[in-house]
Design an enzyme around this catalytic site. Structure first.
Site, short mmCIF file in Angstrom:
data_model
loop_
_atom_site.label_atom_id
_atom_site.label_comp_id
_atom_site.label_asym_id
_atom_site.label_seq_id
_atom_site.Cartn_x
_atom_site.Cartn_y
_atom_site.Cartn_z
N TRP A 197 0.86 -1.17 0.00
CA TRP A 197 0.00 0.00 0.00
C TRP A 197 0.90 1.22 0.00
CZ3 TRP A 197 1.14 -2.14 4.73
CH2 TRP A 197 1.30 -1.31 5.83
N ASP A 241 4.95 -5.24 3.23
CA ASP A 241 4.97 -6.18 4.34
C ASP A 241 6.05 -7.23 4.13
OD1 ASP A 241 2.93 -4.89 5.59
OD2 ASP A 241 1.37 -6.31 5.03
#
Lengths: 178, 398
Positions: free
Chosen positions: A106, A125
Site C-alpha cells: 500500500w 509487508d
C-alpha cells in the site's frame, strides 16, 4: 513542479482499470502479473491524492523526525500500520532475516521535515515469519478505508509471497511525489 | 504414561496427609465433645462425570466478540460473564443468523500454519451447542484486520456475502440454505458488501461512488454505479459505518463527522450529509491542519438502536486523520431529528462499541483491556470485566 511520468502512467493504468474493467480475466491477469513480476512493485499505485492537489503538511508531519526509525513519529511512518521492521532485525527498506518482502504494497505520501518535500512511500509487508510484536505504529495520514485498498493499511499485503503470515512492515522510499 | 504412574502416588500421599490432619482435629474435638454431642461426619462427596455445559438460548443482552488471535466469545451483558466460545482462525469474520440459530465464521487456514495449501471456508456453528454443523468451501476471501462489512448475511439469512480481494475485488455469494457458493460478483474499484433486500448488496468505491449489485429474473448478478457523492481524498467514509441489513438503512460516517443518511436499494437514496458537531452546537470539523475538535474515531466506532433511531458514535478530541484513536466519549444522536441527544463520558477510552436492540438496551464499550456494560441513557457503569480487545462485535437481532 511536474510529476514523474511513471506516476502519471501508473495513475492512468489504475484509473482505467477502476473505470473500465469488469471482466475477471483482465484483473486476474493483472493479479498474476503482480504476483509474478516484482519489477512492477508500484502497481496498482494510485496516488494518495488527486492529480492536481498539492500535498500539504499534516499534524503528523509537524511532529515528525528523521533520525530514529524505531520511533512512531519517524517521518516515513505517516501512513504505516503494524510492526516496524527496524525493530525486528530489518530496516525501513529490508526485511528481517527469515522473512520475505511482498511484491505488493500500500502507498502513502509523507513529508520529509528536513527538506519539506513530499515522498511516495511503499509500505511493503515482510511475510512468512510470525508477527514481530515490536514497535507497533499506526500512522493514519491519508490512510484510506478498505474500499480504497491501495492506500489501506489493514489489509495483509502478503500477496505474491509463499506465505500470507504477516511479520512486519517496511517503509520504502519510492521517489519524490511532486 | 509417566504422569499416570505418578498420579496415584501423589493421590495416596495427599490422602494420608488429609488423614493425619483429620486425626489432629479429632484430638481437639474430644475436649469439645464433652460440652455437646459429636455431629455425624458429612457424607462422602459423590463422584462426578465430566460433561459440557449446555448453552442457554441467545438473549438480547448477549454480546458476540471476535478476538484478534481467533475465537468468537459470547458474553452475557447482564452478568459480564463468558458463556462460551467457538474456534476461529486469525483474521476471521463472523455473523449471527437473523433467527439466531447459526453462527457463521468466515476463516482461512494453511495446511502447515504459515504455509502449505490454503483453505478458505465458511464454518457453520449451531448456537444450541456451539458445535460445528457444516463447512462451506470458499473460492477465496480477503485476509485483513477483520471488518464488519467484509462478511455479511442477507436480511433473511438466506445468503452470505464474503468480500474477496486477490487483489481483484469481488463478493462471493453463498446460499446458506443449500450451503454452497452461488457466484463471485466482481466489483472493480469498490470494496466490501453492504446487504439490502433479498439478494442485493452495495459497496463503497475508491472514487467516492457506490456500486450496487442486484439479481435479474434468472438470478444472475449485475453491478451498476452511482455518481460520486463523497470526497474520498479529503474526507472518506469510514468502512465501519453502520448498515442495518434488515431495513437497508445506512449511516455513512465521514472522518470529519458528516453523516450521510442512505437507504440502500436498487436505486439507493443518498440524503444530504449533516454534521455531528453542528448537531451538538459546535462548529463542524474541518480537514485543516491544527484544527483540534471532537471527531469520530475508533475501530467499530458506531452502533445503532433500530427501534429508537439512536446512533451512538465514539468520539475523541483531536486532529483530522486521527480517525483510529480510541474515543473518550460516546455521542448519542437522534437520526430522525438529526440532533444530539446526549454525550456520554466513558470510564476509559474505548475502541469499539455495540448497543443491544431490545426496549431496555445496554451499551457495550471495549477498550484498555476491559469490557464495560453501560446504561445507554446515562452512561452509568452497570458492570465490567477484563477483556483483551475485540476485532468484531455483534448482538442479537441486528
Amino acid at each position: 513542479m511536474k510529476r514523474f511520468s511513471v506516476d502519471k502512467l501508473s495513475e492512468k493504468v489504475t484509473r482505467r482499470l477502476a473505470n473500465q474493467t469488469s471482466r475477471r480475466s483482465v484483473l486476474s491477469k493483472l493479479g498474476a502479473l503482480l504476483v509474478a513480476a516484482p519489477v512492477f512493485p508500484l502497481l496498482p499505485v494510485q496516488r494518495a491524492r488527486a492529480a492536481d492537489d498539492k500535498i500539504t503538511e499534516t499534524d503528523f508531519s509537524r511532529a515528525a523526525q528523521t533520525s530514529d526509525d524505531t520511533a512512531c513519529n519517524y517521518w516515513r511512518y505517516c501512513g504505516s500500520d503494524g510492526y516496524m521492521c527496524s525493530c525486528c532485525g530489518g530496516s525501513v527498506n529490508s526485511c528481517p532475516p527469515g522473512s520475505q518482502p511482498s511484491p505488493t504494497s500500500w502507498i502513502g505520501t509523507c513529508i520529509n521535515p528536513d527538506d519539506g518535500r513530499s515522498y511516495l512511500i511503499a509500505y511493503r509487508d515482510c511475510c512468512g515469519s510470525s508477527a514481530c510484536g515490536q514497535c507497533f505504529c499506526e500512522g493514519t495520514d491519508r490512510a484510506m478505508p478498505i474500499y480504497r485498498p491501495q492506500a489501506n493499511n489493514h489489509i495483509i499485503w502478503c500477496f505474491g509471497t509463499s506465505s500470507m503470515e504477516y511479520h512486519c512492515s517496511m517503509s520504502v522510499l519510492v521517489g519524490a511525489a511532486e | 504414561m509417566k504422569n499416570n504412574r505418578t498420579m496415584p502416588n501423589l493421590a495416596a500421599k495427599a490422602a494420608l496427609a488429609v488423614h493425619v490432619l483429620a486425626l489432629g482435629g479429632l484430638s481437639t474435638g474430644v475436649a469439645h465433645a464433652q460440652a455437646e454431642p459429636a455431629k455425624a461426619p458429612p457424607p462422602v462427596l459423590e463422584s462426578e462425570v465430566a460433561t459440557v455445559t449446555p448453552l442457554r438460548p441467545i438473549k438480547a443482552h448477549d454480546l458476540f466478540i471476535g478476538q484478534f488471535d481467533g475465537g468468537v466469545r459470547i458474553i452475557d451483558g447482564d452478568t459480564a460473564k463468558t458463556l462460551g466460545q467457538v474456534y476461529s482462525s486469525r483474521y476471521s469474520n463472523f455473523a449471527l443468523a437473523p433467527d439466531n440459530a447459526f453462527l457463521y465464521v468466515a476463516e482461512s487456514y494453511w495446511a502447515r500454519g504459515n504455509r502449505g495449501p490454503r483453505e478458505d471456508l465458511l464454518s457453520v456453528y449451531s448456537t444450541g451447542k456451539l458445535d460445528l454443523v457444516a463447512e462451506i468451501k470458499l473460492p477465496g476471501r480477503l485476509i485483513s484486520d477483520p471488518k464488519t462489512h467484509n462478511f455479511h448475511l442477507s436480511a433473511d439469512g438466506h445468503y452470505g456475502y464474503v468480500y474477496n480481494f486477490q487483489p481483484a475485488s469481488s463478493v462471493v455469494v453463498v446460499d446458506l440454505q443449500k450451503r454452497k457458493v452461488v457466484e463471485s460478483v466482481e466489483i472493480p474499484g469498490c470494496g466490501q458488501a453492504l446487504p439490502w433486500g433479498a439478494r442485493g448488496f452495495a459497496a463503497l468505491c475508491a472514487d467516492g461512488a457506490m456500486a450496487v449489485a442486484n439479481v435479474d429474473a434468472k438470478g444472475k448478478y449485475s453491478v451498476k454505479r452511482t455518481d460520486k457523492f463523497f470526497d474520498v481524498d479529503n474526507d472518506p467514509i469510514f468502512d465501519e459505518s453502520v448498515i442495518d441489513r434488515q431495513t437497508g438503512e445506512a449511516f455513512f460516517l465521514s472522518y470529519t463527522g458528516l453523516i450521510y443518511p442512505v437507504k440502500l436499494g436498487d436505486t439507493p437514496q443518498i440524503g444530504q450529509p449533516w454534521s455531528m458537531q453542528r448537531a451538538a452546537g459546535l462548529a463542524p470539523a474541518t480537514t485543516k491542519v491544527g484544527h483540534e475538535t471532537w471527531r469520530p474515531s475508533g475501530s467499530i466506532l458506531s452502533t445503532y438502536h433500530r427501534a429508537s433511531g439512536r446512533l451512538f458514535v465514539l468520539m475523541h478530541e483531536g486532529m483530522h486523520w486521527d480517525y483510529a484513536k480510541p474515543g473518550s466519549e460516546v455521542w448519542v444522536l437522534d437520526t430522525k431529528q438529526q440532533k444530539l441527544i446526549t454525550r456520554l463520558e466513558l470510564p476509559m477510552a474505548a475502541g469499539s462499541i455495540a448497543v443491544t436492540q431490545d426496549a431496555e438496551p445496554v451499551l457495550f464499550a471495549i477498550g484498555e483491556g476491559r469490557l464495560w456494560v453501560l446504561n445507554p441513557d446515562s452512561g452509568d457503569v452497570l458492570r465490567t470485566t477484563r477483556l483483551m480487545g475485540a476485532s468484531l462485535v455483534a448482538v442479537k437481532d441486528f
